[in-house]
Write an enzyme that holds these catalytic residues in place. Structure first.
Site, PDB file in Angstrom:
ATOM      1  N   HIS A   1      44.146  15.114  54.574  1.00 43.52           N
ATOM      2  CA  HIS A   1      42.728  14.865  54.862  1.00 43.52           C
ATOM      3  C   HIS A   1      42.169  16.039  55.668  1.00 43.52           C
ATOM      4  O   HIS A   1      42.761  16.436  56.673  1.00 43.52           O
ATOM      5  CB  HIS A   1      42.578  13.566  55.653  1.00 43.52           C
TER       6      HIS A   1
ATOM      7  N   ASP B   1      42.346   5.910  54.665  1.00 47.74           N
ATOM      8  CA  ASP B   1      42.194   6.984  55.643  1.00 47.74           C
ATOM      9  C   ASP B   1      42.322   6.468  57.071  1.00 47.74           C
ATOM     10  O   ASP B   1      41.833   7.074  58.011  1.00 47.74           O
ATOM     11  CB  ASP B   1      40.859   7.724  55.465  1.00 47.74           C
TER      12      ASP B   1
ATOM     13  N   TRP C   1      44.421  47.385  34.339  1.00 52.71           N
ATOM     14  CA  TRP C   1      45.145  46.769  35.447  1.00 52.71           C
ATOM     15  C   TRP C   1      46.298  47.610  35.987  1.00 52.71           C
ATOM     16  O   TRP C   1      46.935  47.224  36.959  1.00 52.71           O
ATOM     17  CB  TRP C   1      45.688  45.399  35.033  1.00 52.71           C
TER      18      TRP C   1
ATOM     19  N   GLN D   1      40.909  41.516  34.719  1.00 53.50           N
ATOM     20  CA  GLN D   1      40.922  40.140  35.191  1.00 53.50           C
ATOM     21  C   GLN D   1      42.111  39.865  36.106  1.00 53.50           C
ATOM     22  O   GLN D   1      41.992  39.116  37.080  1.00 53.50           O
ATOM     23  CB  GLN D   1      40.958  39.186  33.988  1.00 53.50           C
TER      24      GLN D   1
ATOM     25  N   GLY E   1      37.412  39.986  30.016  1.00 48.25           N
ATOM     26  CA  GLY E   1      36.944  41.110  29.216  1.00 48.25           C
ATOM     27  C   GLY E   1      36.167  40.645  28.004  1.00 48.25           C
ATOM     28  O   GLY E   1      35.155  41.246  27.625  1.00 48.25           O
ATOM     29  N   GLY E   2      36.618  39.556  27.387  1.00 44.94           N
ATOM     30  CA  GLY E   2      35.936  39.034  26.220  1.00 44.94           C
ATOM     31  C   GLY E   2      34.546  38.533  26.512  1.00 44.94           C
ATOM     32  O   GLY E   2      33.680  38.511  25.626  1.00 44.94           O
TER      33      GLY E   2
ATOM     34  N   SER F   1      43.204  49.452  25.805  1.00 48.12           N
ATOM     35  CA  SER F   1      43.909  49.557  24.529  1.00 48.12           C
ATOM     36  C   SER F   1      43.002  50.095  23.429  1.00 48.12           C
ATOM     37  O   SER F   1      41.777  49.937  23.483  1.00 48.12           O
ATOM     38  CB  SER F   1      44.454  48.189  24.120  1.00 48.12           C
TER      39      SER F   1
ATOM     40  N   LEU G   1      42.210  55.607  25.757  1.00 45.41           N
ATOM     41  CA  LEU G   1      42.885  54.500  25.084  1.00 45.41           C
ATOM     42  C   LEU G   1      44.402  54.662  25.100  1.00 45.41           C
ATOM     43  O   LEU G   1      44.949  55.312  25.967  1.00 45.41           O
ATOM     44  CB  LEU G   1      42.341  54.382  23.657  1.00 45.41           C
TER      45      LEU G   1
ATOM     46  N   CYS H   1      49.376  55.286  31.622  1.00 47.19           N
ATOM     47  CA  CYS H   1      48.770  55.613  30.332  1.00 47.19           C
ATOM     48  C   CYS H   1      49.369  56.876  29.713  1.00 47.19           C
ATOM     49  O   CYS H   1      49.443  57.000  28.490  1.00 47.19           O
ATOM     50  CB  CYS H   1      47.262  55.765  30.472  1.00 47.19           C
TER      51      CYS H   1
END
Length: 806
Positions: free
Chosen positions: A33, A69, A477, A504, A534-535, A555, A578, A611
């Protein structure tokens, strides 16, 4: 069994369907609580802690009874209530993290048979009900502290409100209770929201021109007219060539220079003591009418910058207390996503949740873009002297350096980066990048161009380099802060404003960066940061008609989709960094010790989440076996573990889905017939750790020879001694062209190979050596456009040709 309490006054005794369940479990039921019982037993307990002005907040774990409670207390924890605490800050700072620990402790006490049963006293018990909009009206006829407590106690839902000048306004406090010059308490109000949903800073409520403003009083009108006369006299004394000062008179077009700005400010300060006027204010309000309006607002305190209000997720770790913003950053403020959605960001070292982060919606994207557009077209950023812009970016770099340990720690727990690498590269190179581009701000130049002249006409053609406007940046990321810096520093130096979407799974350093931009003095709206999908967010940024440039690292498939959306929407400019399958060629005449050391770095640097990682090594046949033997020997020395441990070499992969993909990648390599020398599996420990892996006997047709792993997987192929052209052909037989490398002591061979490798970067007898001054970007399906160096500026500028006949 643990359940959150609901409101249930003890004197109320309906039929209780839950009664049979209370003692059904073997050890009974316990409840968490959010209050220090017996006070505030109701469902709005946290709210009433603030409304009542309690100096202590906390929570209780108690045994369930028929009132749910009112049962005996098992344990309680408390914390101090700070002057500016809200429901959110109390929950995130103490009630949630400490509550989880306490429930674990309570369950253990029950299991051990040591759990106490302390009866709740009747005295001091309260049963306040759930707060609703109808009873959240502020009573303004009470002390400021009581008003402050009432407003913050009704934080967000349902939202405290009052009737001001006949309008119903929802109120949020700014920085609590302050002290007025006359030693009377005053309330500092942050914002007002009207019934139609519009929200404004409270200081702008009486601003001229605002649709929500009210008429000035006769006294205020008189004061404004006196100021107008005083300023007019000063302007007339400076602009002696102007007969009449009119509203449209422009200070600079009338002949004033920079020394006149200093004189104007100093004369006004002398005649109107205490006015916080700066030289920059004159440049922002050049006409007489604009200047007078600005001056009046400044006298009334309306133009003062809002103090940044930040709700933090806190964590004691790495010998410090991390304070991490977790909300969207729009128009200079941290705020929840419009729909209130959040998601968990996870520590890959152990899979634990660090905190909940706002999950931005399409509506949030539109608000952020509108804010950036406003800042570019009408705000001080677009009007600012380039050198002053550089000064702000230098200040931002200094603040990043001051907070580098904090940023590196956040990077370690949010992305899995080894702390020492995060300190040097993730954060260190980010600081260098901002300093480098800060120096470019006042060095962006056009050119003069001789053109054909038809006598007797004379012509001059010159070019101007101009910012594009609102830019979108979408980052990956693997290097959350560094990729932010690589793109946003060039974007800002060129004079643009931006909306940035971090990955994300790694949003936290970007949001901490947002906090530092405010401290650096970057004007509101210039930088907006939206964590989320991202979408959803990335797609809306690609489609948005007010965005003029999108920079993306990620990508190849997603890059293609972004490019298509940018073309269809409004032909916005695009730069893409990319995927890669970077070849590293090791000749037998190399320095083998260095080739082994740098070859390992080319693959295992940053856990392979790099990368430009060497996706495939070609090793000359005569040294192949020795090369592999030494690599395996060095791998055995690598310490895999907690990235915050200073002796760790290899931390966890960024997130579970990526780890699973790497394991599948290795299984595919084995199935195709490649030889797995070592690794290939998840490390048997908590967290998302992948064993450093080595494959040999990799043939050109295999999946692992063609596709990027983006992880700690060394893919090695032999080539025949002396077959330079043959190995070049194999190295270039890929649709990617981001980076490449060659190791040889023969400088002629090195130069020959570097000329023929189809990649945006070629390393000779080294690897991973990027610098802020050197352009970075790929060929073929690794994308186009450059980060870093002078070339990066041109990605965020447009060229205008101007021809003059004189």
């Amino acid at each position: 069994t643990a359940r959150r309490s609901s409101s249930s006054p003890r004197l109320w005794r309906p039929t209780k369907p839950w009664e049979p369940m209370i003692n059904y479990p073997k050890h009974g039921s316990i409840i968490y609580h959010p209050s220090i019982l017996p006070k505030h037993r109701g469902a709005s307990a946290i709210n009433w802690t603030l409304i009542e002005g309690d100096k202590k907040a906390g929570f209780s774990v108690f045994w369930a009874d028929d009132g749910l409670d009112t049962g005996p207390i098992l344990l309680q924890k408390e914390c101090d209530v700070e002057p500016n605490d809200t429901v959110d800050t109390l929950y995130n700072r103490f009630l949630f993290p400490e509550g989880i620990k306490a429930m674990v402790e309570a369950v253990q006490l029950v299991a051990d048979g040591k759990a106490p049963r302390i009866p709740q006293p009747e005295e001091g018990a309260s049963y306040e009900g759930i707060q609703k909009k109808s009873n959240a009206k502020v009573n303004l006829d009470q002390p400021a502290e009581a008003i402050h407590n009432w407003i913050r106690g009704h934080d967000k839902v349902p939202g405290a409100w009052a009737v001001i000048q006949g309008q119903v306004c929802a109120i949020s406090v700014h920085a609590g209770v302050g002290t007025h010059k006359a030693c009377r308490c005053q309330l500092q109000v942050r914002s007002l929201q009207f019934e139609d949903g519009k929200m404004i800073p409270a200081a702008r409520y009486f601003s001229p021109g605002d649709t929500t403003s009210v008429e000035l009083t006769e006294e205020e009108k008189k004061m404004a007219e006196e100021i107008r006369v005083c300023v007019c006299v000063i302007w007339k004394g400076i602009l002696s060539n102007v007969n009449v000062i009119e509203d449209t008179t422009d200070f600079f077009k009338s002949g004033a220079a920079s020394m006149d700005v200093v004189r104007l400010v100093e004369e006004i300060k002398e005649k109107c003591a205490g006015v916080p006027l700066q030289n920059e204010d004159v440049y922002m309000a050049t006409s007489f009418q604009e200047f007078v309006q600005m001056f009046v607002r400044r006298l009334r305190g309306e133009d003062q910058e809002e103090e940044l209000v930040v709700s933090y997720a806190t964590k004691d770790i790495n010998n410090m207390t991390l304070k991490m913003p977790y909300q969207c950053f729009i128009d200079g403020r941290f705020e929840d996503a419009e729909n209130g959605k959040t998601y968990d960001t996870v520590n890959p070292t152990d899979g634990s949740v660090i905190c909940k982060v706002s999950f931005a919606s399409v509506a949030d994207v539109d608000r952020a873009v509108a804010s950036a557009k406003q800042a570019f077209e009408d705000g001080p950023w677009g009007k600012m002297n380039q050198r002053d812009r550089g000064r702000l970016l230098y200040r931002l770099a200094d603040l990043m350096e001051e907070h580098q340990e904090e940023l590196a720690t956040i990077e370690a727990i949010d992305s899995g980066a080894v702390y020492t690498l995060a300190l040097k590269t993730h954060v260190g190179m980010s600081i260098q990048t901002f300093r480098y581009f800060a120096g470019w701000c006042d060095k962006i130049q056009g050119t003069t161009i001789p053109i054909n002249q038809a006598r007797p006409n004379r012509n001059l053609t010159f070019t101007r380099k101009e910012p594009l406007g609102v830019c979108a940046i979408v980052i990956p990321w693997n290097y959350p802060l560094m990729m932010l810096a690589w793109k946003s520093a060039a974007c800002l130096a060129a004079g643009n404003t931006l909306v940035l979407k971090p990955a994300q799974v790694t949003p936290l350093t970007a949001l901490k960066f947002a906090e530092l931009t405010v401290k650096a003095g970057i004007p509101k709206g210039v930088i907006n940061i939206l964590p989320g999908s991202g979408g959803l967010v990335g797609q809306r940024l690609s489609d948005h008609p007010d965005i003029r440039k999108l920079g993306f690292t990620g990508s190849t498939p997603i890059g293609k989709q972004i490019m298509k959306s940018c073309a269809v929407s409004n032909l916005k400019k695009v730069s893409l960094e990319l995927g890669g399958k970077s070849p590293l060629i090791v000749f037998s005449d190399c320095d083998l010790d260095k080739a082994v050391r740098m070859g390992m770095s080319s693959v295992y640097f940053n856990k392979g989440e790099n990368c430009i990682a060497a996706g495939r090594l070609f090793v000359e046949e005569s040294i192949h076996d020795e090369f592999i033997r030494r690599v395996v020997e060095e791998i055995k020395k690598m310490k895999i573990g907690d990235p915050l441990d200073r002796s760790t070499d290899h931390g966890p992969q960024n997130h579970k889905a990526h780890l699973d993909k790497l394991v599948e990648y290795c299984e595919t390599g084995v199935k195709e017939g490649a030889t797995l020398i070592c690794g290939g599996k998840q490390v048997n420990r908590p967290g998302y750790f992948m064993e450093p892996t080595v494959f040999t006997d990799v043939e050109d047709h295999m999946f692992i020879a063609k596709e990027e792993s983006f992880g700690p997987v060394m893919v090695v192929s032999k080539f025949k001694d002396g077959d330079v052209d043959g190995v070049l052909s194999r190295a270039n037989d890929t649709e990617f062209g981001l980076a490449s490398g060659v190791f040889t002591r023969d400088i002629n061979k090195a130069m020959y190979v570097s000329e023929r490798l189809e990649a945006g970067t070629v390393f000779i007898n080294t690897y991973n050596k990027t610098d802020v001054a050197a352009p970075f970007g790929g060929f073929k399906q690794s994308g186009f456009g450059k980060d870093l160096g002078e070339e990066a500026l041109h990605e965020y500028l447009r060229t205008k040709a101007v021809t003059v006949e004189y």
